[in-house]
Each structure stands twice: as C-alpha cells, then as structure tokens.
Scaffold this active site. Structure first.
Site, PDB file in Angstrom:
ATOM      1  N   LYS A  66      21.032  23.336  -0.132  1.00  0.00           N
ATOM      2  CA  LYS A  66      20.785  24.541   0.679  1.00  0.00           C
ATOM      3  C   LYS A  66      20.212  24.224   2.057  1.00  0.00           C
ATOM      4  O   LYS A  66      20.501  24.930   3.018  1.00  0.00           O
ATOM      5  CB  LYS A  66      19.876  25.507  -0.090  1.00  0.00           C
ATOM      6  CG  LYS A  66      20.626  26.142  -1.261  1.00  0.00           C
ATOM      7  CD  LYS A  66      19.778  27.099  -2.047  1.00  0.00           C
ATOM      8  CE  LYS A  66      20.574  27.531  -3.275  1.00  0.00           C
ATOM      9  NZ  LYS A  66      19.823  28.425  -4.145  1.00  0.00           N
ATOM     10  N   ASP A 102      19.592  34.669  -1.753  1.00  0.00           N
ATOM     11  CA  ASP A 102      18.746  34.455  -2.937  1.00  0.00           C
ATOM     12  C   ASP A 102      17.630  35.501  -3.030  1.00  0.00           C
ATOM     13  O   ASP A 102      17.338  36.024  -4.109  1.00  0.00           O
ATOM     14  CB  ASP A 102      18.113  33.055  -2.917  1.00  0.00           C
ATOM     15  CG  ASP A 102      19.071  31.977  -3.396  1.00  0.00           C
ATOM     16  OD1 ASP A 102      20.066  32.318  -4.073  1.00  0.00           O
ATOM     17  OD2 ASP A 102      18.824  30.793  -3.096  1.00  0.00           O
TER      18      ASP A 102
END
Ligand code: NDP
Length: 266
Positions: A66, A102
């Site tokens: 990420k 997220d």
C-alpha cells in the site's frame, strides 16, 4: 474489450476481491473482468506498470504494497495522502491516481452492518501498518472521545498518532489500567495465530472487539469473547472497501449486504 481490473499483492491467491467484484459486476450489469496479480516483493511498480500498459483500468492493492502504491500514484486523493497508503489505483487516467477506501470500508461496516455508533466512544487501534494508517482520519471524523494507537514497534504508533492529533500513540504496555469501548485490531498478528501483548483488562463493559483479519477465529477475538466483549472479524470491511473502489472505477454503488451474506454463508 471487457474492462480489466485486478488485485495486486504478495501473497494474493487467498484474496476474495476477484469474487466480490464479480458479484458487484453481475449485480450492476457492468462488463468487467477482475483478476489477481502476484507481484514480487521488490517488483510492485513494474507489475502494475505492465498491467496498465496491457490495458488494465484499475487495481486494488493489498499487503505489503500500500505504501508502494502511494508512491506509484502520480496523483492521489486527500484521504490517501492523509494515510500515505493507497489501496485503490485508477489506471485509465492520464497518470495513475491513488485513493484509499480502507477507512470508508471500516466505518461503513461498523455503522451500517454492525449498527455501531462511534460518537463519544473510547477507541483503541492496534497496529501502525498500512491498514491502520488508512483508518485513523475516518475514525477521528466519527467523533470518538479518545483514540489511542498501540503497536509492537511503539515508535511507529507514536509517529502515526503525531500526524493525527488528538490521537495518542505508544506501546501496549502503556495502556495498562485503561479501558476501551471499541478495540480494533489492525495488525496481521492473527494471520500467524499470534496475539499482540494487550493488557487483559482492556475491554470496557459492553465493548466491541474488531479484527480486520477475516476468515479465521483469531486469538484476539477469542480473548475478547472470554472478556465478555462482542467480536467481529473484518469481512464486512473487506466488502465495504471493495464497494467503494467499485464506485470510484465504475460510478455505481453496488449493494454490499447480499455479497456479505453470501460470503458469510460460504
Ligand atoms: P502491515 O504489514 O503494513 O502492518 C502489520 C502490522 O501488524 C504492524 O503494525 C505490525 O507491527 C503488526 N504485527 C504483525 N505481527 C504482529 C505480532 N505478532 N504481534 C504484534 N503486532 C504484529 O499490514 P497491513 O497494515 O496492511 O494489514 C494488517 C492486517 O489487516 C492484515 O492482516 C490484513 O489482511 C488486514 N486488512 C484487512 C482489511 C479488510 O478489509 N478487512 C483491509 C486492510 C487490511 P510492527 O510495526 O511492530 O511490525
């Protein structure tokens, strides 16, 4: 040609994202194909650049890439910049664009699926990796009375909290004597059946324990249940963050409830 998307990770074979996006596509009548790309640990950028050159229109990014994805994206959303982590790449723009869904996924699961109101709650976030970084700002926006971040490597929790006042950060041991209404495990400890060294009396009466890991009963969830807390895994977050990515790519909000129910039933 069918529009192509993929999840990029290492490992990635276990990912449920291809199945989830296939359900979203069927539900909304979108013609997409969604695969999985196993990128070498030091080869994230090349793998994504190749996928883009071959016509890939977007990608989800999972562990451990990420932060690489954040660097790869020439432009990024405010929430991705706040997190310094990207889990959603738009590849069919002039330059790769990064976003982070997220946080929206976690908050969506807590509020919509679990009916949990964060306002005024004492919240503990365990972990300081890519997943934790993505959820700090959205958690603070939901109005908890306190947000503490704890991590095995305490320095990282301290640094993360420093970017998001009034959050506080430190080691697990420093939490001794404190209690929390919501304890979110954003570590990967459960994947290896391990439990971060959480003080035992950490769960307040009526607490909710939330493990972002899904598909297994983790030591964290077991300890939480033994302490009388309600327990939830991260499957709902997975579906909600995927729906947010799908919306970014396709401009349509899929319904998450039937997909989550199907996954739970499977
Ligand atoms: P990272 O590798 O970036 O971070 C891992 C974190 O876990 C670090 O804080 C690390 O601490 C901590 N950790 C690992 N092992 C242990 C251990 N044995 N004891 C204590 N702490 C430990 O991973 P991510 O942040 O990207 O992901 C974390 C987890 O969240 C993964 O399991 C992932 O699958 C899950 N996740 C789930 C999502 C969902 O939608 N449900 C979305 C995103 C992630 P240290 O810094 O000390 O190494």
């Amino acid at each position: 040609m069918t529009d192509r998307y993929a999840v990029v990770g290492n490992p990635v074979a276990h990912s449920k994202s291809p199945w989830i996006h296939a359900q979203f596509a069927r539900q909304t009548g979108q013609a997409i194909e969604y695969g999985a790309i196993l990128a070498p640990i030091d080869g994230f950028s090349r793998a994504v650049a190749e996928f883009r050159a071959a016509g890939g229109r977007g990608a989800n990014v999972t562990l451990p890439f990420k932060q690489d994805a954040f660097r790869f994206a020439a432009r990024s959303s405010e929430r991705a910049r706040a997190a310094q982590a990207v889990n959603t790449l738009v590849l069919d723009a002039d330059v790769p664009y990064g976003d982070n869904t997220d946080g929206a996924g976690l908050i969506g699961d807590l509020q919509r699926n679990l009916g949990y109101d964060l306002a005024g709650k004492r919240v503990l976030l365990m972990g300081a990796g890519g997943a934790a970084q993505g959820v700090v700002a959205p958690l603070l926006e939901a109005g908890p009375s306190r947000l503490a971040i704890a991590n095995r490597t305490a320095r990282k929790a301290l640094e993360l909290a420093g970017r998001f006042p009034p959050a506080t950060g430190g080691s697990y041991a420093e939490l001794a004597g404190e209690q929390f209404d919501l304890v979110i495990n954003a570590t990967s400890a459960g994947l290896s059946d391990e439990l971060p060294s959480l003080p035992r009396a950490i769960f307040a009466k009526g607490a909710l324990a939330y493990d972002m890991v899904y598909g297994r009963d983790t030591p964290f969830l077991r300890v939480a249940r033994e302490a009388g807390a309600a327990a939830s895994d991260g499957l709902g977050m997975l579906v909600e963050q995927a729906a947010e990515s799908f919306f970014i790519w396709r401009g349509v909000h899929p319904e998450t409830a039937p997909v989550l129910a199907a996954l739970r039933g499977a």
